[in-house]
Design an enzyme around this catalytic site. Structure first.
Site, short mmCIF file in Angstrom:
data_model
loop_
_atom_site.label_atom_id
_atom_site.label_comp_id
_atom_site.label_asym_id
_atom_site.label_seq_id
_atom_site.Cartn_x
_atom_site.Cartn_y
_atom_site.Cartn_z
N GLN A 78 0.88 -1.30 0.20
CA GLN A 78 0.09 -0.06 0.05
C GLN A 78 0.84 1.23 -0.03
O GLN A 78 1.20 1.54 1.00
CB GLN A 78 -1.01 -0.15 1.22
N PHE A 79 1.07 1.90 -1.21
CA PHE A 79 1.96 3.15 -1.31
C PHE A 79 1.50 4.12 -0.68
O PHE A 79 1.98 5.02 -0.20
CB PHE A 79 2.48 3.16 -2.88
N THR A 80 0.12 4.19 -0.43
CA THR A 80 -0.65 5.28 0.03
C THR A 80 -0.41 5.67 1.45
O THR A 80 -0.66 6.66 1.97
CB THR A 80 -2.15 5.38 -0.12
#
Length: 146
Positions: A78-80
């Protein structure tokens, strides 16, 4: 690395209406990687997470680790997690590592978890995913390697 740890009774991740990962009792990990993360960060977090005492004992005290209870892990990239929302109304994702670096470290992290005799299911790196879980407690923690 930054990881959101959620204790769960049951969890799954779906891509294009197909379940690609599913666990019963264990942990759901939302895994973010930033530019200066290394394999040492992944090793530190893998060890920390499997030994984190966040499962209840017979006295309802958080005294047992994932290893103690024989739980599984659902690991989702999850890059967010590296979205910066301090300015404006749209998150800035410049803090997230480039996809190739992030994928390599995410894969290394999951390999290190498996080497600790933990059953690990994953999402699909870079895909749009639907994550479903029954959060047990709820217990949710944020752990960082820096």
């Amino acid at each position: 690395m930054r990881i959101v740890v959620q204790r769960s009774k049951k969890a799954s991740v779906t891509v294009n209406d197909q379940v690609v990962g599913e666990i019963d009792k264990g942990l759901v990990l939302l895994v973010g990687v930033t530019h200066d993360d290394t394999e040492e960060d992944a090793a530190f977090l893998a060890d920390k997470i499997v030994n984190l005492r966040i499962f209840e004992d017979e006295n309802e005290k958080m005294n047992h680790s994932l290893l103690d209870v024989g739980g599984s892990i659902l690991s989702v990239s999850q890059f967010t997690l590296y979205g910066d929302c301090r300015k404006g109304r749209r998150p800035n994702f410049m803090g997230a590592a480039k996809p190739e670096q992030a994928r390599n470290l995410y894969d290394t992290f999951n390999k290190l978890l498996r080497e600790k005799n933990v059953h690990v299911e994953t999402g699909e790196f870079g895909a749009m995913m639907d994550v479903s879980l029954i959060n047990d407690g709820p217990v949710t923690l944020i752990i960082e390697s820096k």
